[in-house]
Design a protein around this motif. Structure first.
Motif: not given
Length: 86
Positions: A36-53, A56-61
């Motif tokens: 139904s569109g594009w789900r909000i997601a990002a990779l957050i990194e600091k000092d070699g550590k990562t967190h995948s965000l 549930a939000d989905v946008l059309n653009d």
């Protein structure tokens, strides 16, 4: 092989969205293509550590999803700081 991913329901990430630095964290927006569109997601990194965000939000653009992914990542960083990696 991308067709296998589509066949079995794999999620596509946005092509190449620019990473940005915020309070010593690197945010790489990675909105995922959804039916139904594009789900909000990002990779957050600091000092070699990562967190995948992944939200549930989905946008059309796609561009709006990239901007929202960065915004949500900044919000999480403001709220949790380094605890995000715990």
């Amino acid at each position: 092989m991308a067709w296998l991913s589509k066949l079995f329901g794999g999620k596509e990430a946005a092509s190449t969205a620019a990473s940005e630095t915020y309070k010593d964290f690197t945010i790489a927006p990675q909105p995922q293509k959804d039916s139904s569109g594009w789900r909000i997601a990002a990779l957050i990194e600091k000092d070699g550590k990562t967190h995948s965000l992944i939200r549930a939000d989905v946008l059309n653009d796609q561009d709006a999803a990239i901007a929202a992914s960065v915004s949500k990542a900044k919000q999480v960083i403001d709220e949790q700081g380094d605890r995000i990696f715990d």
